[in-house]
Scaffold this motif. Sequence first.
Motif, PDB file in Angstrom:
ATOM      1  N   SER A  49       0.825  -1.204   0.000  1.00  0.00           N
ATOM      2  CA  SER A  49       0.000   0.000   0.000  1.00  0.00           C
ATOM      3  C   SER A  49       0.863   1.260   0.000  1.00  0.00           C
ATOM      4  O   SER A  49       2.034   1.241   0.395  1.00  0.00           O
ATOM      5  CB  SER A  49      -0.917   0.011   1.227  1.00  0.00           C
ATOM      6  OG  SER A  49      -0.166   0.238   2.403  1.00  0.00           O
ATOM      7  N   PHE A  50       0.265   2.360  -0.442  1.00  0.00           N
ATOM      8  CA  PHE A  50       0.982   3.638  -0.441  1.00  0.00           C
ATOM      9  C   PHE A  50       1.398   4.022   0.978  1.00  0.00           C
ATOM     10  O   PHE A  50       2.508   4.505   1.206  1.00  0.00           O
ATOM     11  CB  PHE A  50       0.098   4.742  -1.036  1.00  0.00           C
ATOM     12  CG  PHE A  50       0.700   6.123  -0.908  1.00  0.00           C
ATOM     13  CD1 PHE A  50       1.666   6.557  -1.797  1.00  0.00           C
ATOM     14  CD2 PHE A  50       0.300   6.971   0.128  1.00  0.00           C
ATOM     15  CE1 PHE A  50       2.228   7.813  -1.672  1.00  0.00           C
ATOM     16  CE2 PHE A  50       0.855   8.229   0.261  1.00  0.00           C
ATOM     17  CZ  PHE A  50       1.823   8.659  -0.636  1.00  0.00           C
ATOM     18  N   LYS A  51       0.504   3.788   1.942  1.00  0.00           N
ATOM     19  CA  LYS A  51       0.793   4.146   3.330  1.00  0.00           C
ATOM     20  C   LYS A  51       2.008   3.391   3.845  1.00  0.00           C
ATOM     21  O   LYS A  51       2.911   3.976   4.470  1.00  0.00           O
ATOM     22  CB  LYS A  51      -0.422   3.843   4.207  1.00  0.00           C
ATOM     23  CG  LYS A  51      -0.207   4.146   5.683  1.00  0.00           C
ATOM     24  CD  LYS A  51      -1.445   3.786   6.495  1.00  0.00           C
ATOM     25  CE  LYS A  51      -1.210   4.032   7.980  1.00  0.00           C
ATOM     26  NZ  LYS A  51      -2.395   3.672   8.793  1.00  0.00           N
ATOM     27  N   GLU A  52       2.069   2.089   3.575  1.00  0.00           N
ATOM     28  CA  GLU A  52       3.199   1.283   4.035  1.00  0.00           C
ATOM     29  C   GLU A  52       4.500   1.726   3.385  1.00  0.00           C
ATOM     30  O   GLU A  52       5.533   1.859   4.050  1.00  0.00           O
ATOM     31  CB  GLU A  52       2.942  -0.191   3.745  1.00  0.00           C
ATOM     32  CG  GLU A  52       1.884  -0.822   4.637  1.00  0.00           C
ATOM     33  CD  GLU A  52       1.681  -2.284   4.331  1.00  0.00           C
ATOM     34  OE1 GLU A  52       1.563  -3.066   5.278  1.00  0.00           O
ATOM     35  OE2 GLU A  52       1.638  -2.648   3.131  1.00  0.00           O
ATOM     36  N   LYS A  53       4.461   1.959   2.084  1.00  0.00           N
ATOM     37  CA  LYS A  53       5.676   2.380   1.384  1.00  0.00           C
ATOM     38  C   LYS A  53       6.131   3.772   1.843  1.00  0.00           C
ATOM     39  O   LYS A  53       7.321   4.041   1.946  1.00  0.00           O
ATOM     40  CB  LYS A  53       5.428   2.360  -0.127  1.00  0.00           C
ATOM     41  CG  LYS A  53       5.262   0.952  -0.688  1.00  0.00           C
ATOM     42  CD  LYS A  53       5.004   0.966  -2.183  1.00  0.00           C
ATOM     43  CE  LYS A  53       4.853  -0.444  -2.726  1.00  0.00           C
ATOM     44  NZ  LYS A  53       4.580  -0.457  -4.190  1.00  0.00           N
ATOM     45  N   PHE A  54       5.160   4.629   2.146  1.00  0.00           N
ATOM     46  CA  PHE A  54       5.485   5.972   2.642  1.00  0.00           C
ATOM     47  C   PHE A  54       6.233   5.866   3.972  1.00  0.00           C
ATOM     48  O   PHE A  54       7.276   6.513   4.163  1.00  0.00           O
ATOM     49  CB  PHE A  54       4.214   6.795   2.816  1.00  0.00           C
ATOM     50  CG  PHE A  54       4.445   8.122   3.490  1.00  0.00           C
ATOM     51  CD1 PHE A  54       5.001   9.185   2.793  1.00  0.00           C
ATOM     52  CD2 PHE A  54       4.107   8.293   4.831  1.00  0.00           C
ATOM     53  CE1 PHE A  54       5.229  10.400   3.416  1.00  0.00           C
ATOM     54  CE2 PHE A  54       4.320   9.508   5.465  1.00  0.00           C
ATOM     55  CZ  PHE A  54       4.887  10.562   4.765  1.00  0.00           C
ATOM     56  N   PHE A  55       5.710   5.052   4.895  1.00  0.00           N
ATOM     57  CA  PHE A  55       6.373   4.885   6.184  1.00  0.00           C
ATOM     58  C   PHE A  55       7.730   4.204   6.027  1.00  0.00           C
ATOM     59  O   PHE A  55       8.676   4.499   6.768  1.00  0.00           O
ATOM     60  CB  PHE A  55       5.488   4.099   7.150  1.00  0.00           C
ATOM     61  CG  PHE A  55       4.486   4.950   7.875  1.00  0.00           C
ATOM     62  CD1 PHE A  55       4.887   5.810   8.881  1.00  0.00           C
ATOM     63  CD2 PHE A  55       3.140   4.899   7.537  1.00  0.00           C
ATOM     64  CE1 PHE A  55       3.970   6.604   9.549  1.00  0.00           C
ATOM     65  CE2 PHE A  55       2.213   5.694   8.203  1.00  0.00           C
ATOM     66  CZ  PHE A  55       2.623   6.554   9.207  1.00  0.00           C
ATOM     67  N   TYR A  60      13.453   4.986   6.722  1.00  0.00           N
ATOM     68  CA  TYR A  60      14.830   4.944   6.229  1.00  0.00           C
ATOM     69  C   TYR A  60      15.438   6.337   6.080  1.00  0.00           C
ATOM     70  O   TYR A  60      16.651   6.506   6.235  1.00  0.00           O
ATOM     71  CB  TYR A  60      14.931   4.133   4.934  1.00  0.00           C
ATOM     72  CG  TYR A  60      15.227   2.688   5.246  1.00  0.00           C
ATOM     73  CD1 TYR A  60      16.537   2.245   5.386  1.00  0.00           C
ATOM     74  CD2 TYR A  60      14.204   1.780   5.474  1.00  0.00           C
ATOM     75  CE1 TYR A  60      16.824   0.936   5.718  1.00  0.00           C
ATOM     76  CE2 TYR A  60      14.469   0.466   5.816  1.00  0.00           C
ATOM     77  CZ  TYR A  60      15.786   0.048   5.929  1.00  0.00           C
ATOM     78  OH  TYR A  60      16.072  -1.249   6.286  1.00  0.00           O
ATOM     79  N   ALA A  61      14.628   7.317   5.828  1.00  0.00           N
ATOM     80  CA  ALA A  61      15.143   8.693   5.834  1.00  0.00           C
ATOM     81  C   ALA A  61      15.682   9.038   7.219  1.00  0.00           C
ATOM     82  O   ALA A  61      16.750   9.664   7.359  1.00  0.00           O
ATOM     83  CB  ALA A  61      14.043   9.670   5.428  1.00  0.00           C
ATOM     84  N   LEU A 138       4.762  -1.254  13.658  1.00  0.00           N
ATOM     85  CA  LEU A 138       4.862  -0.396  12.480  1.00  0.00           C
ATOM     86  C   LEU A 138       6.306  -0.071  12.158  1.00  0.00           C
ATOM     87  O   LEU A 138       6.713  -0.100  10.979  1.00  0.00           O
ATOM     88  CB  LEU A 138       4.071   0.898  12.708  1.00  0.00           C
ATOM     89  CG  LEU A 138       4.130   1.920  11.551  1.00  0.00           C
ATOM     90  CD1 LEU A 138       3.567   1.305  10.267  1.00  0.00           C
ATOM     91  CD2 LEU A 138       3.364   3.186  11.923  1.00  0.00           C
ATOM     92  N   LEU A 139       7.102   0.209  13.164  1.00  0.00           N
ATOM     93  CA  LEU A 139       8.520   0.520  12.941  1.00  0.00           C
ATOM     94  C   LEU A 139       9.263  -0.693  12.395  1.00  0.00           C
ATOM     95  O   LEU A 139      10.072  -0.567  11.472  1.00  0.00           O
ATOM     96  CB  LEU A 139       9.170   0.981  14.253  1.00  0.00           C
ATOM     97  CG  LEU A 139       8.846   2.400  14.710  1.00  0.00           C
ATOM     98  CD1 LEU A 139       9.460   2.654  16.083  1.00  0.00           C
ATOM     99  CD2 LEU A 139       9.356   3.425  13.703  1.00  0.00           C
ATOM    100  N   ARG A 141       8.015  -3.307  10.727  1.00  0.00           N
ATOM    101  CA  ARG A 141       7.592  -3.567   9.347  1.00  0.00           C
ATOM    102  C   ARG A 141       8.162  -2.517   8.405  1.00  0.00           C
ATOM    103  O   ARG A 141       8.636  -2.845   7.309  1.00  0.00           O
ATOM    104  CB  ARG A 141       6.066  -3.586   9.259  1.00  0.00           C
ATOM    105  CG  ARG A 141       5.536  -3.913   7.854  1.00  0.00           C
ATOM    106  CD  ARG A 141       4.061  -4.202   7.892  1.00  0.00           C
ATOM    107  NE  ARG A 141       3.489  -4.405   6.578  1.00  0.00           N
ATOM    108  CZ  ARG A 141       3.516  -5.560   5.901  1.00  0.00           C
ATOM    109  NH1 ARG A 141       4.111  -6.600   6.424  1.00  0.00           N
ATOM    110  NH2 ARG A 141       2.945  -5.663   4.710  1.00  0.00           N
ATOM    111  N   SER A 142       8.140  -1.252   8.822  1.00  0.00           N
ATOM    112  CA  SER A 142       8.632  -0.176   7.961  1.00  0.00           C
ATOM    113  C   SER A 142      10.135  -0.266   7.744  1.00  0.00           C
ATOM    114  O   SER A 142      10.649   0.162   6.711  1.00  0.00           O
ATOM    115  CB  SER A 142       8.271   1.182   8.562  1.00  0.00           C
ATOM    116  OG  SER A 142       6.870   1.343   8.652  1.00  0.00           O
ATOM    117  N   ALA A 143      10.850  -0.836   8.708  1.00  0.00           N
ATOM    118  CA  ALA A 143      12.293  -1.016   8.559  1.00  0.00           C
ATOM    119  C   ALA A 143      12.634  -2.199   7.670  1.00  0.00           C
ATOM    120  O   ALA A 143      13.784  -2.366   7.258  1.00  0.00           O
ATOM    121  CB  ALA A 143      12.931  -1.200   9.928  1.00  0.00           C
ATOM    122  N   GLY A 144      11.632  -3.043   7.365  1.00  0.00           N
ATOM    123  CA  GLY A 144      11.858  -4.191   6.490  1.00  0.00           C
ATOM    124  C   GLY A 144      11.638  -5.537   7.134  1.00  0.00           C
ATOM    125  O   GLY A 144      11.995  -6.571   6.560  1.00  0.00           O
ATOM    126  N   GLY A 145      11.037  -5.554   8.325  1.00  0.00           N
ATOM    127  CA  GLY A 145      10.809  -6.811   9.016  1.00  0.00           C
ATOM    128  C   GLY A 145       9.704  -7.645   8.392  1.00  0.00           C
ATOM    129  O   GLY A 145       8.628  -7.128   8.079  1.00  0.00           O
TER     130      GLY A 145
END
Length: 280
Positions: A49-55, A60-61, A138-139, A141-145
């Motif tokens: 999803s856009f939301k997941e990719k955004f986070f 990573y930023a 969320l962190l 998953r967003s980091a790549g877990g």
Amino acid sequence: MNREHIVKDGVFIPDTGITYPEIPDERMFPSVAIRNIEVDENYPYLMKSFKEKFFHYLVYAAIFTFVPFVHKFRHDIKIEGVQNLKKNKKLFKNGAITVANHVYRWDFLAVVQAVSKIGKRRLYFPTFADKVNEKDALLIRSAGGIPIPEKGMGATRKFNEAFDTLASKKKWIHVFPEHCRWNYYEPIRPFKTGAFAMAYRYDLPVIPMAIHYRPVTGWRKRLGLKDPLITISIGEPIIPNKQEKRKEESKRMCLEAHAQICSMAGIVQNGWNAISESEG
């Protein structure tokens, strides 16, 4: 441990006051669930999803921008062996798998910081299934877990397909082969061979990294900071030999990675065996 643990002169062993488990892959940090998501064949293992990719990009930023400063403040992090990445950069054109000992909360970020020396890279990593129900879900998953399903052939197939997709896109993967985190533990615990079977499956080099410690000094000591200073050392890449059988080659790479990490950490004789008894 199975034998006497011997280190080189000058190797710093943190006095943590922690009583570590007798079983080397026993988890020390119990999961605290705040939701009830099941990791099965219907779970979305990859972010779509856009939301997941955004986070994902947002996290990573922050990792590339702020984490190095925080790491420097808290742990005076030092990265050694960058030349082993630079001189072998061509080996990583299709991706790579990094492995390291699992010893503090931010150690994955230390690995990301280390590989960023040859370009900013996002890493993906397998994690415990119960992490999807914790407050940091969320962190993570967003980091790549990507959670490892605990049961069901369909779920396992979907998990494997997720990493198949990542490998086909030449993404980098990180695995902690010690299985779980023991804060500031100094010996290197036995490795599970899954990371190396994955390297064989995707024909990717393994980059071993050792996280080791230095005593707190200077203003950090005066401020009462107790967590040790951190050095992360990068070893020579280990290349799978696809002419050999998967099981034997995975074991060879596992033994070599464990030996390199012990050596980089200043360990002459490690107290634990190199491979987990459940797999060796």
